[in-house]
Design a protein around this motif. Structure first.
Motif, PDB file in Angstrom:
ATOM      1  N   GLU A  94      -7.659  84.398   6.210  1.00 25.26           N
ATOM      2  CA  GLU A  94      -8.501  83.341   6.758  1.00 25.26           C
ATOM      3  C   GLU A  94      -8.143  81.975   6.187  1.00 25.26           C
ATOM      4  O   GLU A  94      -8.751  80.962   6.531  1.00 25.26           O
ATOM      5  N   ILE A  95      -7.147  81.943   5.291  1.00 20.62           N
ATOM      6  CA  ILE A  95      -6.593  80.687   4.769  1.00 20.62           C
ATOM      7  C   ILE A  95      -5.164  80.613   5.288  1.00 20.62           C
ATOM      8  O   ILE A  95      -4.273  81.317   4.808  1.00 20.62           O
ATOM      9  N   VAL A  96      -4.935  79.813   6.318  1.00 23.10           N
ATOM     10  CA  VAL A  96      -3.655  79.836   7.032  1.00 23.10           C
ATOM     11  C   VAL A  96      -2.891  78.527   6.822  1.00 23.10           C
ATOM     12  O   VAL A  96      -3.480  77.488   6.536  1.00 23.10           O
ATOM     13  N   VAL A  97      -1.594  78.634   6.986  1.00 19.55           N
ATOM     14  CA  VAL A  97      -0.694  77.493   6.825  1.00 19.55           C
ATOM     15  C   VAL A  97      -0.159  77.066   8.184  1.00 19.55           C
ATOM     16  O   VAL A  97       0.299  77.903   8.966  1.00 19.55           O
ATOM     17  N   PHE A  98      -0.235  75.778   8.461  1.00 23.12           N
ATOM     18  CA  PHE A  98       0.341  75.214   9.682  1.00 23.12           C
ATOM     19  C   PHE A  98       1.475  74.254   9.295  1.00 23.12           C
ATOM     20  O   PHE A  98       1.233  73.189   8.717  1.00 23.12           O
ATOM     21  N   THR A  99       2.707  74.641   9.590  1.00 18.69           N
ATOM     22  CA  THR A  99       3.847  73.730   9.488  1.00 18.69           C
ATOM     23  C   THR A  99       4.669  73.892  10.755  1.00 18.69           C
ATOM     24  O   THR A  99       4.354  74.723  11.615  1.00 18.69           O
ATOM     25  N   GLY A 100       5.720  73.121  10.861  1.00 18.74           N
ATOM     26  CA  GLY A 100       6.569  73.204  12.041  1.00 18.74           C
ATOM     27  C   GLY A 100       7.253  74.539  12.197  1.00 18.74           C
ATOM     28  O   GLY A 100       7.786  74.852  13.263  1.00 18.74           O
ATOM     29  N   GLU A 101       7.247  75.353  11.125  1.00 18.25           N
ATOM     30  CA  GLU A 101       7.877  76.665  11.195  1.00 18.25           C
ATOM     31  C   GLU A 101       6.995  77.688  11.905  1.00 18.25           C
ATOM     32  O   GLU A 101       7.450  78.779  12.224  1.00 18.25           O
ATOM     33  N   VAL A 102       5.731  77.342  12.133  1.00 14.17           N
ATOM     34  CA  VAL A 102       4.823  78.219  12.878  1.00 14.17           C
ATOM     35  C   VAL A 102       4.761  77.724  14.314  1.00 14.17           C
ATOM     36  O   VAL A 102       4.528  76.549  14.563  1.00 14.17           O
ATOM     37  N   LEU A 110      -4.116  81.316  15.490  1.00 16.31           N
ATOM     38  CA  LEU A 110      -4.578  81.369  14.104  1.00 16.31           C
ATOM     39  C   LEU A 110      -5.776  80.459  13.865  1.00 16.31           C
ATOM     40  O   LEU A 110      -6.660  80.774  13.067  1.00 16.31           O
ATOM     41  N   TRP A 111      -5.797  79.330  14.563  1.00 13.33           N
ATOM     42  CA  TRP A 111      -6.850  78.341  14.350  1.00 13.33           C
ATOM     43  C   TRP A 111      -8.244  78.936  14.572  1.00 13.33           C
ATOM     44  O   TRP A 111      -9.166  78.669  13.789  1.00 13.33           O
ATOM     45  N   ASP A 112      -8.399  79.716  15.602  1.00 13.80           N
ATOM     46  CA  ASP A 112      -9.725  80.213  15.978  1.00 13.80           C
ATOM     47  C   ASP A 112     -10.355  81.074  14.885  1.00 13.80           C
ATOM     48  O   ASP A 112     -11.572  81.003  14.646  1.00 13.80           O
ATOM     49  N   ASP A 113      -9.533  81.878  14.200  1.00 11.44           N
ATOM     50  CA  ASP A 113     -10.081  82.818  13.228  1.00 11.44           C
ATOM     51  C   ASP A 113     -10.029  82.294  11.790  1.00 11.44           C
ATOM     52  O   ASP A 113     -10.560  82.938  10.878  1.00 11.44           O
ATOM     53  N   ALA A 114      -9.393  81.146  11.578  1.00 15.62           N
ATOM     54  CA  ALA A 114      -9.221  80.634  10.214  1.00 15.62           C
ATOM     55  C   ALA A 114     -10.501  79.982   9.701  1.00 15.62           C
ATOM     56  O   ALA A 114     -11.251  79.368  10.457  1.00 15.62           O
TER      57      ALA A 114
END
Length: 855
Positions: A94-102, A110-114
């Protein structure tokens, strides 16, 4: 808020038990951050991230929702995410990483459940523009290293969207060095919507017990005669080029120690000459490019290493030999004095004195003083690699550089960077040689010595570098200065700026209340301005007053002008209003005006208005004259207008601008055709005036091929030419420009519209999209609408569908061979007889036509 357990750790339902030390200053700052949108100023290494974490934990515990943490680089994002996963009692997934590699699709899912998203600002900006995520339920947003919130940086856009979209917003900005003066700090606060300022310095009692003195010394090194001779030879060439610029009248200076400010000023004057199509501008810009390159060479030999200079010279020689090399590169490497400097650099077989001094300082720290770890900072990737090799002969040494590859040097992947830091922290090696990538916020281990291989010219970077030492025990900082070089200037500038910033931070602490009052006052004024001078609400569609278009309460001048136009038999401006009579959306033309729907308009004139021209201001809804608010109206409540933008258009501000407007929903796609899609029949190709003129002067015909592709998929292709002075910007004959406009309109069936700038283009896109989707009740389709094509169009489509063949070449092939069958049965030799078809294209045609099919 958080309590304290029996052994002095933070006690909170969402904080991992026994992990976070209870520091009173962090708790105090977190309490303040919970009260309002707050700027947190705290020296490097004293746990700004812990302050944000405590604030986030309380918001999630009390208010639910999710938290968004933004950091400027991928390594920082990874570091913060790991800290949050370790420090919070929240499942790791529930702690997710958003970078250009995703991928964007994965990020949307991922956003909805984070519950917590840690991200680089660019990907969040893209996802907001593309309507992939919503900030509505984000209850805490943190901007790390918030001093970056200036200009067009993504932080500013995200903050604007967050304050508009979030149900219960709370913003925390964090920096050890928020700005060089009060004005810069105020600007950061305004850009992020911060209303409170909390400052703690090392003088505060709560902070002082966690800091130790950092001893800063400056080691001067004297350059040997051989290095000075190389430098002086290069400086002579700089003086020669400046003398030529002086003759062109753009500078009075010929001294080689030219400041960056003066170089920028000269460049501005040269651009003015180029804009006026004066040959002196182009000549001067080439000389200016040489001076830039020579300055870099001087910097290498003075402040870095002769080996770094040799590498740079080698790159210059390769660039000059490459096809399409600039005259500046070719002229530079053929200059006798530059060639002599190259020869001397090749012959120099001794160490730069900074290398020797670095080795001495490291031996003293790691050997005599019993130290364990040292960081060496340098500005140059070349020097970092050379130093790593040199120091590796005496100490366990590794480099730490950015992710991007440069010519002759591979970057480090995010995984490699993290592994290197982990190994350094674990004591697997003694010396980390780093470029600026390790300056900002990275959790670099406590070290015994920070060595600046050269001074840095800004106080912010200097403060951040020094923050790598003196956290747990007394630390040392050494700055190497090459005497009588630009090192001296950078040193004094940085030192003076740093002292000023420290003084202003102390002052900021004392006047924080005044700044907060100023921020609140400015926010109040802005709110009042938004309401309009008469207190009425304004829509976001160009300042239009609600209910003014066609209503009894509208502008009386508008009513009189349209009534007069209609009584005289003219269509009148009411035909262009969104609630006017039934009108087509083919570039602003009115049905029944005596012109066919298929006749495009150029934006310079609009047919069907009794011969009267409509100015650009009127057509774009610009608030000039008495037609204000007539052209566009906001979407009705509950309805949205969708605009699809190509990913590559994010280089401009148009998509971001549109995404903030009421009633507009933007979506990002990788479009095969066009830059913007406004309906199933309207696609936009946007060209700046410069790009449009490049098509005429550079032999690049891609614009016509792009418009041809657009016409095959959409019934109403529109070309927007953006910028002023189409006929005056370059020395291009007006008839050539008119010919290109005519070809787009007549040969390709495209409407050509003119706009002044990106804001004007955004306004126009909104107007067209609104007309299409509201009045014409059309849907948006990124694939276009199916059209009934003529036989000739279908033939062109079939031939042009082969790789390497565009619409222009397809027509040439069909004219030469007479039919699709003739094209498909021709051999390679026959194909190459057609203008525009080379051996590669001919081979490709035969490969596609003659190869066996294998699905």
């Amino acid at each position: 808020m958080a309590a304290t357990d029996e052994v002095g750790h933070v006690d909170h339902p969402l904080v991992t038990e026994g992990l976070l030390e209870d520091r009173q200053y962090q708790v105090t700052l977190a309490d303040a951050a919970l009260d309002d949108h707050t700027l947190i100023c705290l020296p490097t290494g004293l746990g700004k991230t812990a302050v944000s974490l405590l604030t986030t934990a309380e918001r999630l515990h009390e208010d639910g929702g999710k938290a968004l943490f933004l950091a400027p680089t991928k390594p920082l994002v990874t570091q913060h995410a790991e800290f949050y996963r370790e420090a919070l009692q929240i499942p790791d997934d529930e702690i997710v990483v958003f970078t250009g590699e995703v991928s964007p699709d994965d990020r949307a899912a991922l956003w909805d459940d984070a519950r917590i998203v840690v991200a680089t600002p660019q990907v969040v900006e893209n996802d907001l523009v593309g309507n992939r995520i919503s900030l509505a339920d984000v209850t805490h947003l943190t901007f790390d290293e918030c001093h970056r919130a200036s200009g067009d940086y993504a932080y500013n856009y995200i903050a604007e969207r967050y304050h508009e979209d979030a149900t219960d917003p709370l913003v925390t900005g964090m920096s050890a060095s928020p700005g060089g003066d009060e004005e810069a700090i105020l600007q950061v606060c305004e850009n992020l919507g911060l209303r409170e300022v909390e400052v703690m310095t090392e003088d505060d009692a709560d902070v002082a017990e966690y800091t130790h003195d950092t001893d800063v010394t400056w080691e001067r090194v004297e350059l040997p005669e051989e290095i000075l001779e190389i430098r002086d030879g290069l400086n002579d060439v700089i003086s020669d080029r400046l003398e030529k610029l002086k003759q062109l009248g753009v500078t009075n200076k010929t001294s080689p120690d030219l400041s960056e400010k003066e170089l920028v000023r000269i460049q501005g004057q040269l651009r003015e000459l180029m804009d006026n199509d004066q040959s002196e501008g182009y000549e001067g810009m080439s000389l200016h490019a040489e001076i830039r390159k020579l300055n870099t060479a001087v910097n290498y030999v003075e402040t870095q290493a002769v080996e770094s200079l040799r590498r740079y010279f080698e790159r210059l020689k390769q660039a000059a030999r490459a096809s399409g090399a600039s005259k500046a590169d070719q002229r530079l490497i053929s200059d006798p004095k530059v060639r002599e400097a190259m020869r001397r650099a090749e012959d120099y077989d001794d160490l730069h004195p900074k290398f020797r001094q670095t080795r001495i300082l490291l031996a003293q720290t790691l050997g005599l003083d019993g130290g364990e770890r040292v960081i060496v900072f340098t500005e140059s990737r070349d020097t970092a690699e050379t130093l790593t090799d040199f120091l590796g002969e005496h100490f366990e040494t590794r480099k730490f550089v950015g992710q991007s590859d440069t010519e002759g040097s591979d970057g480090m992947t995010q995984t490699q960077q993290q592994e290197t830091l982990d190994a350094f922290r674990a004591g697997e090696f003694e010396v980390l040689v780093s470029t600026s990538v390790a300056e900002e916020g990275l959790d670099v281990p406590e070290v015994d010595l920070v060595l600046f291989y050269e001074p840095v010219p800004t106080a912010i970077r200097s403060i951040q570098r020094k923050g790598r030492t003196g956290r747990q025990t007394e630390g040392n900082v050494v700055v190497l200065l090459a005497e009588d070089t630009r090192d001296e200037a950078y040193f004094w500038k940085s030192r003076n700026d740093e002292k000023r910033m420290e003084r202003e931070l102390r002052d900021l602490k004392s006047v924080a209340g005044e700044i907060e009052s100023e921020l609140i006052e400015e926010a109040t004024i802005d709110d009042y301005a938004d309401a309009g001078s008469d207190g009425s609400d304004r829509s976001d569609t160009g300042g239009e007053t609600e209910g003014s278009a066609g209503s009894a309460g509208g502008n009386s001048a508008y009513v009189e002008s349209t009534t007069a136009a209609q009584s005289s038999g003219q269509s009148g401006l009411s035909a262009f209003a969104t609630d006017g009579s039934d009108a087509s959306a083919s570039g602003g033309e009115t049905e029944g005006s005596g012109e066919s729907d298929d006749v495009p308009v150029t934006g310079e004139e609009t047919e069907g208005l009794g011969g009267d021209d409509v100015s650009d201001d009127e057509a774009s809804g610009d608030d000039s004259g008495e037609t204000e608010g007539v052209v566009a109206t906001a979407a009705p409540d509950g309805e949205t207008i969708e605009i699809v933008a190509d990913q590559r258009e994010l280089d401009s501000s148009i998509a971001r601008d549109l995404s903030t407007r009421d009633g507009i929903e933007t979506r990002l796609e990788t479009l095969a055709v066009g830059d913007y899609v406004l309906s199933d029949r309207v696609v936009i190709e946007r060209k700046s005036v410069a790009d449009f003129l490049d098509t005429l002067t550079g032999g690049d015909r891609s614009m016509f091929e792009q418009v041809g592709d657009a016409g095959r998929h959409y019934a109403r292709p529109v070309v927007i030419v953006e910028g002023a002075d189409l006929y005056g910007e370059r020395n291009v004959h007006p008839n050539a420009i008119r010919g290109a406009l005519s070809s787009l309109a007549v040969d390709f069936g495209a409407s050509v519209l003119r706009t002044e700038d990106e804001d004007d283009t955004a306004d126009l896109l909104e107007v067209i999209a609104t007309r299409e989707q509201e009045q014409a009740d059309r849907e948006v389709s990124v694939h276009g609408e199916k059209q009934s094509k003529t036989v000739a169009e279908q033939q062109e489509y079939v031939v042009a569908s082969i790789a390497e063949v565009g619409p222009v070449t397809a027509r040439s092939l069909l004219e030469h061979f007479g039919s699709v069958e003739g094209v498909m049965t021709a051999n390679e030799d026959d194909l190459t007889e057609v203008e525009g078809v080379g051996a590669v294209t001919a081979e490709r045609i035969r490969e596609v036509v003659g190869s066996d099919y294998s699905g």
